[in-house]
Design a protein around this motif. Structure first.
Motif, PDB file in Angstrom:
ATOM      1  N   ASP A  38       0.782  -1.439   0.021  1.00  0.00           N
ATOM      2  CA  ASP A  38       0.183   0.056   0.146  1.00  0.00           C
ATOM      3  C   ASP A  38       0.778   1.405  -0.029  1.00  0.00           C
ATOM      4  OD1 ASP A  38      -2.206   1.854   0.902  1.00  0.00           O
ATOM      5  OD2 ASP A  38      -1.273   1.831   2.765  1.00  0.00           O
ATOM      6  N   THR A  40       0.006   5.022   1.021  1.00  0.00           N
ATOM      7  CA  THR A  40      -0.117   5.776   2.127  1.00  0.00           C
ATOM      8  C   THR A  40      -0.081   5.108   3.269  1.00  0.00           C
ATOM      9  OG1 THR A  40      -1.496   7.002   0.739  1.00  0.00           O
ATOM     10  CG2 THR A  40      -1.260   7.903   2.876  1.00  0.00           C
ATOM     11  N   GLY A  41       0.836   5.447   4.238  1.00  0.00           N
ATOM     12  CA  GLY A  41       1.097   4.936   5.522  1.00  0.00           C
ATOM     13  C   GLY A  41       1.973   3.479   5.485  1.00  0.00           C
ATOM     14  N   THR A  42       2.368   2.911   4.262  1.00  0.00           N
ATOM     15  CA  THR A  42       2.914   1.723   4.252  1.00  0.00           C
ATOM     16  C   THR A  42       4.514   2.358   3.718  1.00  0.00           C
ATOM     17  OG1 THR A  42       1.088   0.482   4.311  1.00  0.00           O
ATOM     18  CG2 THR A  42       3.292  -0.411   3.472  1.00  0.00           C
ATOM     19  N   ASP A 237      -1.768  -0.825   5.946  1.00  0.00           N
ATOM     20  CA  ASP A 237      -1.991  -0.267   7.246  1.00  0.00           C
ATOM     21  C   ASP A 237      -3.656   0.344   7.528  1.00  0.00           C
ATOM     22  OD1 ASP A 237      -1.987   2.003   5.397  1.00  0.00           O
ATOM     23  OD2 ASP A 237      -1.713   3.322   7.173  1.00  0.00           O
ATOM     24  N   GLY A 238      -4.419   0.382   6.610  1.00  0.00           N
ATOM     25  CA  GLY A 238      -5.579   1.162   6.665  1.00  0.00           C
ATOM     26  C   GLY A 238      -6.654   0.254   6.552  1.00  0.00           C
ATOM     27  N   ASP A 241      -7.554  -1.620   3.561  1.00  0.00           N
ATOM     28  CA  ASP A 241      -6.355  -2.589   3.115  1.00  0.00           C
ATOM     29  C   ASP A 241      -6.751  -4.054   3.914  1.00  0.00           C
ATOM     30  OD1 ASP A 241      -4.611  -0.844   1.919  1.00  0.00           O
ATOM     31  OD2 ASP A 241      -3.813  -0.260   4.140  1.00  0.00           O
TER      32      ASP A 241
HETATM   33 MG    MG Z   1      -2.340   3.218   3.706  1.00  0.00          MG
END
Ligand code: MG
Ligand code: ADP
Length: 292
Positions: A38, A40-42, A237-238, A241
């Motif tokens: 992923d 964003t955030g990963t 992370d989301g 996901d």
């Molecule tokens: Mg993310």
């Protein structure tokens, strides 16, 4: 594998910052052929910051931020948070809005002083029949800088662009290099537009990009890869996901991510660093290569 082997694997995993929920996953890890990440955030920190505000109509930059911020205040999306934070930093007072609506993968709409305010991507503006022709060159150049460009429209007119950028995590480049050295395919998956996605992928050395994917379609993309013969590790992370983490042969959640992602995963990276995935994969290959 013998239970002892699993225990050794599990113990070593914990040392490397990997929390194991499903012991079998440790074994499956050695067969992984593709790592789906992923964005964003990963790969990135997931801390978007406003970098550019461009006024393109009758309002100045601060007014564009004020209008967009007032509408985004009702959204919990990281992009919305970035806009609201920027407005607050400028001591902007938000206006009252009503009839807020979030369109997944597109943007948000609300009513402000009896007129519609829209904030979102090109597809969103096109679906609302907003003319963005004059903004297109600017959007392209922002996206080529790896920024996510959101268009702001008010009362049927495009009034500006707000661009945000996210920072790449410190160890992403190194981890992706290590995946490749292990002979694994690397694939980035995101709801963001293809140009921004490609720019970020280039910065970290990722080969393939699957972009403009609606949250509910992420798991389908994993399924597609599996039907092409790939054994997939998915890292995310989301909330959105979670189904993809379940679908993957091994689902890996980032420890700093949402609870639902962690619950849907086989492994959790306590540190949130991609290097832990590298350690996990190596550990699995090492542990299960030595046991017959
Ligand atoms: Mg993310
Ligand atoms: P991601 O989590 O990868 O950013 P999303 O599906 O959440 O993917 O969003 C995809 C795109 O939809 C964003 O890049 C943005 O262009 C648009 N979008 C989503 N939510 C918002 C919002 N609250 N405000 C503006 N644009 C949004």
């Amino acid at each position: 594998a013998t239970p002892t082997a699993l225990m050794v694997g599990t113990g070593k995993g914990a040392e490397n910052g990997v929390l194991i929920r499903d012991g079998e996953a440790v074994q499956t890890m050695k067969d992984i052929t593709a790592v789906v990440l992923d964005k964003t955030g990963t790969i990135t920190k997931g801390e978007a910051e406003v970098t550019d505000i461009i006024a393109a109509g009758e309002f100045d930059e601060n007014k564009v931020l004020e209008l967009a911020g007032s509408a985004e205040k009702s959204s919990e999306h990281p992009l919305a948070e970035a806009i609201v934070k920027k407005a607050e930093a400028k001591n902007i007072e938000f206006m009252e809005t009503k009839d807020f609506n979030a369109v997944v993968g597109r943007g948000i709409e609300a009513v402000l002083k009896d007129k519609v305010i829209l904030v979102g991507n090109q597809k969103f503006m096109e679906s609302k029949e907003i003319d963005i022709q004059e903004l297109k060159d600017k959007i392209i150049s922002l996206e080529e800088e790896a920024k996510t460009a959101m268009i702001v429209a008010y009362a049927g007119q495009a009034i500006g662009i707000i661009a945000v950028a996210d920072t790449i995590k410190k160890d992403s480049v190194k981890a992706i290099k290590a995946f490749k050295a292990m002979g694994l395919k690397t694939i980035m998956i995101t709801g963001d537009n293809s140009r921004t996605a490609r720019a970020i992928a280039d910065q970290v050395g990722i080969e393939s990009v699957i972009s403009e994917i609606l949250p509910e379609d992420k798991s389908n993309e994993v399924k597609k890869l599996q039907s092409q013969g790939e054994v997939v590790a998915m890292v995310g992370d989301g909330i959105n996901d979670a189904p993809a983490l379940k679908q993957a042969n091994v689902g890996i959640a980032i420890g700093t991510g949402t609870d639902i992602a962690i619950e849907s995963s086989d492994l959790t990276l306590v540190s949130g660093e991609l290097s832990s995935v590298v350690s996990g994969l190596k550990l699995s290959r090492y542990t299960f290569a030595t046991i017959k």
